[in-house]
Enzyme design. Sequence first.
Site, mmCIF file in Angstrom:
data_model
loop_
_atom_site.group_PDB
_atom_site.id
_atom_site.type_symbol
_atom_site.label_atom_id
_atom_site.label_comp_id
_atom_site.label_asym_id
_atom_site.label_seq_id
_atom_site.Cartn_x
_atom_site.Cartn_y
_atom_site.Cartn_z
ATOM 1 N N ASP A 185 -4.479 1.686 -17.147
ATOM 2 C CA ASP A 185 -4.144 0.976 -15.931
ATOM 3 C C ASP A 185 -2.767 0.114 -15.731
ATOM 4 O O ASP A 185 -2.714 -0.466 -16.629
ATOM 5 C CB ASP A 185 -5.298 0.188 -15.493
ATOM 6 N N HIS A 187 -2.003 -0.857 -12.160
ATOM 7 C CA HIS A 187 -2.184 -1.548 -11.277
ATOM 8 C C HIS A 187 -0.961 -2.345 -10.448
ATOM 9 O O HIS A 187 -1.161 -3.482 -10.221
ATOM 10 C CB HIS A 187 -3.344 -2.754 -11.577
ATOM 11 N N ASP A 214 -4.972 4.875 -11.963
ATOM 12 C CA ASP A 214 -5.019 3.323 -11.616
ATOM 13 C C ASP A 214 -3.547 2.620 -11.706
ATOM 14 O O ASP A 214 -3.378 1.751 -12.415
ATOM 15 C CB ASP A 214 -6.114 2.743 -12.194
ATOM 16 N N ARG A 218 -3.860 -3.600 -6.170
ATOM 17 C CA ARG A 218 -4.101 -4.955 -6.914
ATOM 18 C C ARG A 218 -2.395 -5.947 -7.150
ATOM 19 O O ARG A 218 -2.406 -6.933 -6.781
ATOM 20 C CB ARG A 218 -4.789 -4.964 -8.227
ATOM 21 N N ASN A 246 -9.596 6.132 -10.358
ATOM 22 C CA ASN A 246 -10.607 5.800 -9.140
ATOM 23 C C ASN A 246 -9.723 5.114 -8.197
ATOM 24 O O ASN A 246 -10.146 5.037 -6.895
ATOM 25 C CB ASN A 246 -11.926 5.030 -9.725
ATOM 26 N N HIS A 247 -8.560 4.570 -8.389
ATOM 27 C CA HIS A 247 -7.761 3.814 -7.388
ATOM 28 C C HIS A 247 -6.747 4.767 -6.949
ATOM 29 O O HIS A 247 -6.058 4.332 -5.670
ATOM 30 C CB HIS A 247 -7.052 2.623 -7.913
ATOM 31 N N HIS A 298 -9.648 8.986 -17.081
ATOM 32 C CA HIS A 298 -9.716 7.672 -16.462
ATOM 33 C C HIS A 298 -10.857 7.000 -16.845
ATOM 34 O O HIS A 298 -11.212 5.802 -17.393
ATOM 35 C CB HIS A 298 -9.320 7.577 -14.986
ATOM 36 N N ARG A 365 -20.881 -1.209 -11.514
ATOM 37 C CA ARG A 365 -19.735 -0.664 -10.061
ATOM 38 C C ARG A 365 -20.194 0.071 -9.113
ATOM 39 O O ARG A 365 -19.692 0.098 -8.150
ATOM 40 C CB ARG A 365 -18.908 0.218 -11.154
ATOM 41 N N HIS A 392 -9.738 2.235 -17.329
ATOM 42 C CA HIS A 392 -10.710 1.908 -16.224
ATOM 43 C C HIS A 392 -11.272 0.426 -16.481
ATOM 44 O O HIS A 392 -11.732 -0.281 -15.581
ATOM 45 C CB HIS A 392 -11.926 2.658 -16.387
ATOM 46 N N SER A 575 -1.097 1.374 12.233
ATOM 47 C CA SER A 575 -0.063 0.799 13.038
ATOM 48 C C SER A 575 -0.339 -0.977 12.686
ATOM 49 O O SER A 575 0.525 -1.454 12.802
ATOM 50 C CB SER A 575 -0.352 0.989 14.316
ATOM 51 N N GLN A 577 -2.694 -2.491 13.973
ATOM 52 C CA GLN A 577 -3.459 -3.239 14.991
ATOM 53 C C GLN A 577 -4.603 -2.317 15.640
ATOM 54 O O GLN A 577 -4.592 -1.098 15.602
ATOM 55 C CB GLN A 577 -2.481 -3.155 16.477
ATOM 56 N N GLU A 582 -12.764 -1.972 19.395
ATOM 57 C CA GLU A 582 -12.987 -1.533 17.837
ATOM 58 C C GLU A 582 -13.465 -2.742 17.042
ATOM 59 O O GLU A 582 -14.126 -2.651 16.248
ATOM 60 C CB GLU A 582 -11.786 -1.026 17.505
ATOM 61 N N ASP A 611 -7.644 -12.878 19.340
ATOM 62 C CA ASP A 611 -6.522 -12.082 20.122
ATOM 63 C C ASP A 611 -5.600 -13.186 20.716
ATOM 64 O O ASP A 611 -5.642 -13.600 21.921
ATOM 65 C CB ASP A 611 -7.015 -11.433 21.039
ATOM 66 N N GLU A 622 -3.498 -11.645 12.509
ATOM 67 C CA GLU A 622 -4.000 -12.536 13.338
ATOM 68 C C GLU A 622 -5.620 -12.482 12.795
ATOM 69 O O GLU A 622 -6.057 -13.820 12.596
ATOM 70 C CB GLU A 622 -4.341 -11.921 14.769
#
Lengths: 662, 165
Positions: A185, A187, A214, A218, A246-247, A298, A365, A392, A575, A577, A582, A611, A622
């Site tokens: 890893d 990361h 991985d 992070r 797994n990442h 991994h 995990r 891992h 984007s 936003q 939602e 908002d 925000e």
Amino acid sequence: MPEKWLHSVYRYTLKQLTSKWYRRCRANLEVRRRLTWNIFQSIEYAGEQDQLKLHDFFNTMLMNMATDGDGPAPLIKAFNVNKRESIYDTQTMPDTSEPSLYSMLNETDVEKSYKGVHLSFPLTHDQLHKMVQCFKRKLASSALTTLHAKYTMELLLEVRKVLKTQPNIRYASTSISKQFTICGDLHGKLNDLYMIFHKNGLPSVDNPYIFNGDFVDRGQSSVEVALVLFSCFLMNPNEVYINRGNHEDHVMNLRYGFIKEIQRKYKSHSSKIISLFKDVFSWLPLATVVDEQILVCHGGISDTTDLSLLAKIDRHKYMSTLQPPGGCEDIKTMKRDELIEWKQVLDLLWSDPRTIDGCLPNTFRGGGCYFGADITEEFLKKNNFKLLVRSHECKTEGFEYTHNHKVLTIFSASSYYEVGSNLGAYVRVQRPDLECRIVQYMAGHSPAIRKISFTQRVNIVEQSALQDLKKRIIACKNELMKGFQGFDPTNSGIISGCDWCFTMETVLEMELPWRTLKSKLVKSDDSCGVFYMSTFEELEVKHRYSGNGPSITETLYKNKDNLETIFRLMDADHSGQITMQEFQDALVILIKQLDIKIKETDIADIARSIDLNNDGLIDFNEFLEAFRIVDNLGKDKTHCIDKADTEEEIAHSPQKAIDIKV
Amino acid sequence: MAGADEQKDNTDSIIADIQKRITEAFDMFDHESNKTVDVREVGTIIRSLGCCPSEAELHDMLNMIEEEEPTGYIRFEKFLPMMTKVLMERRYKPVPEDQLLRAFQVLDAEGKGYLSQEELTKYMTEEGEPFNQEELEEMLSAAVDPDKGSIQYKEYVSIMSLEET
């Protein structure tokens, strides 16, 4: 004469005392080091469990809900990554002739003001070199830009082209190079990758490498690490082996920072680049076998791992290994074969070795399994292998042998939890006997930091672990208070150490040595009574918007990671936003999952309050700004809650004491 | 009668608390989660529980709890009763800081306020219980003032005792 005798007695005493006392200090230090490690690991795995709980939850929703109507259906649809149509669905698409690929590239121009490296394909050594140098300078000064979006896309498309031609399990040989290097890893820690190249050289015909997954998430430089690895791979496709971890998984990237990093670094181009990475990751091979003797993957294996079966599957189906492949909506309707196939992939990427024999589901995990020494033995024997190399798991020394030396864990990100928390390591496998030589290092710090003593290092790392732990404690303040007060019918502000430990363990659901930690987290009186209010000192949850009461603020804070993950999923075009609706849908789902009661109007209030500019859209900044843990160190630190103080406070206004500062 | 009961309850709860502490300390070193620890780490566990046995005393303790056929591992079920007893009887209490300081001062006959590395090495390696090379190097690396190259023992003692809390 008597003086000399006395002197020798003192000498003897000093020696006795010093060594006893010194050994005790060392023991305490060792315990603190282990404790710190436990805290970090518990927090890390708690995060992974959250992620999986969220998944289980969504999978249940998928099964039980109609996809039309006004419910939170769009959200659920968004969540099923494997089903979402990939922009470049390669299964059906003739490759280079696809006009959309080129149009995407053509849409993107390299501005004249761009000061980074220019690439042309096929890549040259010179270009790779320049890129490496450029990223190195960038590490020193964040003002410099990363590789231009256009070149990034071109590079990813080239990598994808080559990856597609590769099998699920690659076979490597040491016959030419006489040796092989395996890294674990990374990361997103570019310093560690550069440290490895510095010590061990760049990949070449004589110097082949396996990168065992991985490499993103992070860390701060996941993009750069990925680009350097991919460039090396393009230059030497037969000497560089990249296994999927797994990442290397879109759903993990949503939570653990890679998506965020791309958005930060590529701004308006980020959505295209995110889609491309997602696609490229799904084309990464799953494992590598060296000289038909060493399996490198991994996570590990399970009692059902079958390499011939793994060789046959269509790995590209698994955009995310956490979800049923190919847009299958209902796990129950999946064919047995499909389930078996999915489990094969999960086990390879998610499992951990354990000393207990047999094969158990990996509850810590939440994915993959725990495999015992007997499973390893059987697997190696069946396949005629002598060793399993996997990554891992972070290890203090950067590596660890288990299962009678038959399993080697290799982890290459040094200082993973905190500066000095662990060494990184890689392994060189050498002919003729494929002997493993481990090289350890600590990357990327000034010589001063590297030289600090063991004691200082333990101190630094411990502080940071306690800080992280405190954040989790604060997030559960209300529940903890309820627990404490249950043991304190007279509102004295004091409970026994035992009751305190019990409450911490049951509410936080973390199995930590709370008795040992107690003195570091709370104040006690002489007779082992704990002033439980002091559990929450120094840190408090701060929420700009009042009126919703502490519980909802805390609930949201506690689930900040979950919410953020949901947001990123809903934000289908990346984007940054999402709409108010939602956002509310996400809250409704989360609240339902947590089985808590919050009024609908409160939810709307919260959404509105976030908002800030009233444009009907919520951006992540925000959102994140709205909830944060504030370190209250600014206030008088010498002020200690003494008994009278606490009693008074609680007697007069028990409610006030647990209010969250606004 | 009630008083005796109360006292008994109290003792019981003290024992229960001590045993939980022992369990936690043990578990931290039980890498395989099978209620055993490496015999070489038992010293660290005992010392982390606030005891300061000498190497010889530690050796005796280990003898009491080791298997008849030594396996290199110590089992929790043997460790727990032995350790509970030690802690209940408050044996192997640590040396008070002033006593240690006093010993340093006597050896620093000239009253310089420090010992040289050579002096400390000599005291720690000659006669009595062995202090091995590794431990000595570790100790020196922590004890020697990097600027002055000597052991400012007063500072050192107070730093080390600070870390105990």
